[in-house]
Design a protein around this motif. Sequence first.
Motif, PDB file in Angstrom:
ATOM      1  N   ILE A 129      12.642   3.160   2.532  1.00  0.00           N
ATOM      2  CA  ILE A 129      11.608   3.316   2.908  1.00  0.00           C
ATOM      3  C   ILE A 129      10.977   4.476   1.908  1.00  0.00           C
ATOM      4  CG2 ILE A 129      11.953   5.005   4.916  1.00  0.00           C
ATOM      5  CD1 ILE A 129       9.230   4.164   6.280  1.00  0.00           C
ATOM      6  N   ASP A 130       9.635   4.505   1.492  1.00  0.00           N
ATOM      7  CA  ASP A 130       9.137   5.706   0.730  1.00  0.00           C
ATOM      8  C   ASP A 130       8.366   6.776   1.462  1.00  0.00           C
ATOM      9  OD1 ASP A 130       6.697   4.959   0.891  1.00  0.00           O
ATOM     10  OD2 ASP A 130       6.435   3.683  -0.961  1.00  0.00           O
ATOM     11  N   MET A 131       8.399   7.678   0.843  1.00  0.00           N
ATOM     12  CA  MET A 131       7.900   8.979   1.730  1.00  0.00           C
ATOM     13  C   MET A 131       6.402   8.915   2.383  1.00  0.00           C
ATOM     14  SD  MET A 131       8.829  12.010   2.305  1.00  0.00           S
ATOM     15  CE  MET A 131       8.057  13.498   3.072  1.00  0.00           C
ATOM     16  N   ASP A 132       5.638   8.003   1.477  1.00  0.00           N
ATOM     17  CA  ASP A 132       4.146   7.766   1.896  1.00  0.00           C
ATOM     18  C   ASP A 132       4.224   6.854   3.407  1.00  0.00           C
ATOM     19  OD1 ASP A 132       3.126   9.376   0.005  1.00  0.00           O
ATOM     20  OD2 ASP A 132       2.455   7.477  -1.231  1.00  0.00           O
ATOM     21  N   GLU A 133       5.014   5.751   3.299  1.00  0.00           N
ATOM     22  CA  GLU A 133       4.983   5.108   4.466  1.00  0.00           C
ATOM     23  C   GLU A 133       5.486   5.711   5.722  1.00  0.00           C
ATOM     24  OE1 GLU A 133       6.766   0.703   5.596  1.00  0.00           O
ATOM     25  OE2 GLU A 133       7.044   1.369   3.568  1.00  0.00           O
TER      26      GLU A 133
END
Length: 283
Positions: A72-76
């Motif tokens: 998962i990326d940071m924004d999500e």
Amino acid sequence: MLLLKGKPVADKIRENILSAVEDCKAKGLDLPKLAIMRAGEEPDDIAYENRIIKNCDSLGIEVKTVVVNRDIDMDEFMDILSELNQDPKIHGILVFRPLPKQLDLDVISRAVKAVKDIDCMNPINIQKVFEGDTSGILPCTPEACIEILKYYGYDLTGKNVAIVNRSMVLGKPLSMLFLLENSTVTICHSKTKDLPKVTRNADIVVTGVGRAKFFGNEYFSEQSVVVDVGINYEDGGLCGDVDFDSVSDKVSAITPVPGGVGTVTSMILLNNVIKAMKLQKKG
Ligand code: NAP
């Protein structure tokens, strides 16, 4: 030698949680609810989560588990965390660590709303401890050390305490909690000169170096009260930092591993859901 078992201390905290849950039921309020954020399917995380869910079930604390992909990326991740922060039915948030590399622990720690931060990740909560303000959420392991000593009737005022650990999860906040109890604290670490002399001269010794059976008889006196925070695996079993078999005959009191500090820490984490709920009610 007095064995400072964690179970009766944890049981007392458990009673406090149960009575808070009963109170919610009697008043028709929402039950306390914990949200766990787990990234991926790491076996250690799943085992830890299962233990927490089992304990929560037995206490009447509701649990919402949010499992995200490990990539998962940071924004999500931050979006999901923000939803949990805003959800009035969620009272406590626990983000499992270690996080995958692409996620910034510092940013995430600061993003967990302070009044829902049951694992004391947010520097706002740590700062309060350093200011001598215990009205917020305290770090679980340091609080467990103090609770054990108080439960067994130790007056900490004026006591010389040696803490062998200077990390932010243990030694530094614990030194502040002892100062609030009017103890005199020495924080030791890997560069401390003549460590056995320092610990021998202390009334209370807290060990947290993370090395199996590191502390032998030479570190203690007959008066020593020993709080062993270390969790180590040796020969397929769990042991502390203290060489329990040789030291327990000498010292005045000691916490066992397992069954000591860790047992209390786990219950304090869940008690923090209740504390968090009360803090949120206060607004
Ligand atoms: P950490 O960040 O690695 O800290 C270890 C500390 O021990 C450091 O301050 C280090 O000194 C010091 N140290 C290491 N070797 C030493 C030596 N030979 N002589 C004197 N000091 C020495 O670890 P942590 O995250 O604080 O955790 C410490 C232990 O507590 C681990 O065993 C962990 O599993 C356990 N733990 C238990 C609980 C619980 O609930 N029971 C909760 C959290 C952690 P430097 O700063 O100079 O390197």
